[in-house]
Design a protein around this motif. Structure first.
Motif, short mmCIF file in Angstrom:
data_model
loop_
_atom_site.label_atom_id
_atom_site.label_comp_id
_atom_site.label_asym_id
_atom_site.label_seq_id
_atom_site.Cartn_x
_atom_site.Cartn_y
_atom_site.Cartn_z
N GLY A 1 3.87 4.02 6.02
CA GLY A 1 4.37 3.45 7.28
C GLY A 1 3.28 2.66 7.97
O GLY A 1 2.25 3.20 8.34
N GLY A 2 3.51 1.36 8.16
CA GLY A 2 2.49 0.54 8.79
C GLY A 2 2.98 -0.30 9.95
O GLY A 2 2.16 -0.79 10.74
N GLU A 3 4.28 -0.47 10.10
CA GLU A 3 4.81 -1.26 11.22
C GLU A 3 6.24 -0.83 11.48
O GLU A 3 7.00 -0.53 10.56
N ALA B 1 14.09 2.79 -1.95
CA ALA B 1 13.39 1.61 -1.42
C ALA B 1 12.01 1.46 -2.04
O ALA B 1 11.59 0.35 -2.42
N LEU B 2 11.30 2.58 -2.18
CA LEU B 2 9.96 2.53 -2.80
C LEU B 2 10.06 2.13 -4.27
O LEU B 2 9.22 1.38 -4.78
N GLU B 3 11.06 2.66 -4.95
CA GLU B 3 11.23 2.32 -6.37
C GLU B 3 11.58 0.84 -6.54
O GLU B 3 11.07 0.18 -7.45
N ARG C 1 0.83 -1.21 0.00
CA ARG C 1 0.00 0.00 0.00
C ARG C 1 0.86 1.26 0.00
O ARG C 1 0.52 2.26 -0.65
N ASP C 2 1.98 1.22 0.72
CA ASP C 2 2.87 2.38 0.75
C ASP C 2 3.35 2.74 -0.64
O ASP C 2 3.43 3.93 -1.00
N VAL C 3 3.68 1.75 -1.42
CA VAL C 3 4.15 2.01 -2.79
C VAL C 3 3.03 2.59 -3.63
O VAL C 3 3.23 3.58 -4.37
N LEU C 4 1.83 2.02 -3.55
CA LEU C 4 0.72 2.51 -4.36
C LEU C 4 0.35 3.94 -3.99
O LEU C 4 0.01 4.75 -4.86
N VAL C 5 0.40 4.26 -2.71
CA VAL C 5 0.10 5.62 -2.27
C VAL C 5 1.19 6.58 -2.73
O VAL C 5 0.92 7.69 -3.19
#
Length: 672
Positions: free
Chosen positions: A251-253, A494-496, A230-234
């Motif tokens: 950020g989720g955990e 990292a996201l890429e 989800r972080d990547v999609l957002v």
């Protein structure tokens, strides 16, 4: 930053606007709003040009080389000169230049050797109407005038400046230098922000204002974060940031140490090493609900604890709570090499299920086969995995599908379900896009459900806490997932990397010293005694007072009208004798008829008659026995009927009667 006192002057030099005590703050503005500064770039003069026609006494007095004074002489352009020392000079220059531009190519020379403060404004006005403009002293303009005709259109469209020694430069608006980013330590409060217009490269960190946890909250100094899909999609703008009515970042955990607790928190204490699942807030410090925080499971490293919480919780929610998997079930797990996919594979094998998987690369498919799954197919080829699952199950299909694919993979997976199979969706993209699916597969009694851990967290926090307790209790015994770690300064990388779909397991981000943007302002205001602020407050108070006063008067009027209507309906009104639903259809009461008896009835007085308009629009008439209008009007003993006669009409409908309007009329048109 400090405060700014600002004054704007009009054409006469008088103060037109004054602002005092304006607080300034740093702004991370888009390219269209970034600060720009004037830069003069040198240009080389060219060879001689053709003749110019000097228009106006100012241009002719300069004696520029290569100019003519008469319009009938051959020339290729028109040149004008102006000494602008006021706004009126600028406006006059604009009008005159616009006239010349309509005829021929025009150059404006804005003289700047005698303190002409509006020279640049006049040049800019000439450029706006289509002319070419250059500023400088008379001597400098004469030195460069011969080489002005040979520049390209792009060079001539901007403002030029003539300098002593025959040098020429062009004005250029370049973005102001961006100050060097501040390097923040992991002990300073900062948070990760995203800019979907820049995709993964828009992720960067920004300083924040320190805050304290409120009741039931915990503050954590984070050392490690785990990325989710989800972080990547957002971050790339593929899905909305809104979840369960709340706008969430990334950020989720995370894993870290408790630095402060709010009132009522007893599950953890300051100094505890904890694992947490905050809905968002990736950064150095995070404040979250104490229900999402627990002491780190014994015997697990920070990487193992933070990598397994959300993925196992999501898989646990979908497989155990929703699909209710049991020993012998056939389960198809899509994209099984990711974090949730691997967690689901481990949970299914642990429960004794037969597992089929899909993955995107041969390396991932080989990894899944090594874990003990029955068969693995290509997730990027819908026809391939549909045919493969049918062949592996003797065309019977599977009992459960854990789906994270989109598009045509969804109906294909529904077709693979056996009667009363369960389809569990963990992806969100098709739901945000409102993708439609056919309902014919559900004739087999299928179940469709979504396992969204973040929605459960926000909508039913107590149930989510129960789920987390089950997962945290089992986490030390579950297989650990492979991880790849980036530093916080490499967040965009990292996201890429995550978005390419080549990772296996979880992608982690370690909090370290990293470049940060300045903190956003919490407030921008003038001083306490600011006249503008006080004036605005007075205006607001006056407007509110007027509004309250008007509403009070309106309420009084409504209450008065309601009282009048209630009083009239309560006393009733005499109706005609033919209205079936009128409470007075039998005529006036005997007591009233006696009181309305004429006291001095003469031969010219006629019996009073009445009519009323009923709901169907019919006119009904009837005589009021022993009464006439004139006598009733003069009668003082019966205030009720006297009032009705004098008014001329009254509402009729007491007790739900059918009459809408009642009027007293005298026969022959005689009234009062």
């Amino acid at each position: 930053m400090g405060q700014l006192n600002f004054q704007a002057l009009d054409a006469s030099g008088k103060v037109g606007c004054s602002i005092e005590g304006l607080s300034m703050a740093a702004l991370d503005a888009p390219a269209t709003l970034q600060t720009r500064r004037c830069v003069w770039k040198p240009l080389a003069t060219e060879t001689r040009r053709g003749a110019w026609l000097a228009v106006g006494t100012e241009a002719q007095s300069l004696g520029l080389p290569g100019t003519v004074d008469r319009e009938e002489e051959s020339h290729e352009a028109v040149v004008m000169a102006v000494r602008a020392s006021s706004l009126e000079d600028v406006l006059r220059c604009r009008r005159e230049v616009s006239i010349q531009v309509a005829k021929k190519r025009c150059w404006l020379l804005a003289l700047q050797d005698q303190g002409e403060t509006f020279a640049e404004a006049a040049a800019a006005a000439a450029i706006e109407v289509g002319a070419h403009a250059i500023i400088g002293s008379a001597s400098a303009l004469s030195a460069v005038a011969e080489g002005l005709g040979h520049f390209t259109n792009d060079q001539r469209q901007g403002l030029l400046r003539a300098e002593d020694g025959g040098r020429l430069s062009a004005w250029s608006a370049e973005a102001a230098e961006v100050p060097a980013q501040v390097l923040a330590s992991r002990g300073e409060p900062f948070v990760a922000t995203i800019d979907p217009s820049k995709a993964a490269k828009g992720a960067q960190c920004r300083l924040t204002q320190p805050s304290c946890p409120e009741q039931g909250e915990v503050q954590i100094l984070a050392s490690l974060w785990a990325l989710n899909f989800r972080d990547v999609l957002v971050a790339v703008g593929a899905i909305s940031t809104e979840v369960a009515g709340k706008s969430l970042g990334i950020g989720g955990e995370c894993y870290g140490k408790v630095t402060a607790v709010g009132a009522g928190v007893t599950s953890v204490a300051v100094g505890d090493e904890v694992v947490a699942v905050p809905p968002d807030g990736m950064g150095s410090f995070v404040i979250t609900d104490a229900r999402w925080v627990a002491r780190s499971p014994a015997g697990m490293s920070p990487e193992q604890a933070v990598a397994g919480t959300c993925v196992y919780a999501t898989a646990w929610l979908g497989l155990h709570w929703m699909a209710r998997i049991d020993k012998g079930d056939r389960v198809l797990v899509h994209s099984a090499a990711g974090g949730v996919g691997l967690a689901a594979v481990h949970l299914c094998l642990r429960a004794g299920c037969t597992v089929y998987c899909t993955a995107s690369t041969p390396e991932k498919r080989a990894l899944l086969l090594s874990l003990g799954v029955t068969a693995v197919f290509n997730s990027r080829n819908v026809a391939d995995f549909e045919a493969g699952v049918r062949g592996a199950t003797s065309n019977e299909g599977v009992d459960v599908v854990l789906n994270s694919l989109s598009g045509e993979a969804i109906p294909a997976s529904l077709r693979l379900l056996r009667p009363f199979g369960r389809f569990v969706e963990i992806g969100k993209r098709d739901q945000y896009e409102d993708t439609r699916i056919g309902l014919s597969p559900f004739l087999n009694g299928l179940t469709y459900c979504t396992a969204h851990f973040d929605v459960l967290m926000l909508r039913q926090p107590d149930r989510c806490r129960k789920l987390l307790e089950e997962v945290w209790a089992a986490l030390p015994e579950l297989p650990h997932l492979p991880t790849k770690t980036f530093n916080m300064s490499e967040l965009s990388g990292a996201l890429e990397y995550f978005s390419k779909g080549v990772h296996v397991g979880k992608v982690l981000v370690a909090v370290d010293d990293c470049p940060v943007l300045p903190a956003r302002p919490t407030a921008v205001a003038g001083p306490c005694g600011d006249t503008t602020t006080q004036a605005l407050r007075v205006v607001v108070v006056v407007v509110v007072a007027l509004f309250v006063g008007v509403m009070f008067i309106v309420c009084l009027l409504l209450l008065f009208l309601l009282f009048v209507c209630f009083f009239a309906l309560h006393e009733g009104s005499p109706g005609c004798s033919r209205c079936r639903r009128c409470p007075w259809r039998g005529g006036l009461p005997a007591a009233s008829r006696g009181r309305l008896a004429p006291r001095a009835a003469g031969p010219r007085q006629r019996p009073a008659r009445a009519h009323c308009l009923c709901r169907r629009g019919r006119r009904r008439e009837g005589a009021l026995p022993g009464c006439n209008l004139r006598a009733a009007a003069k009668l003082g003993g019966c205030g009720q009927y006297r009032r009705l006669v004098v008014a001329g009409w009254a509402a009729c409908g007491f007790g739900g009667g059918s009459c809408r309007r009642f009027a007293w009329l005298a026969d022959g048109g005689q009234g009062f």
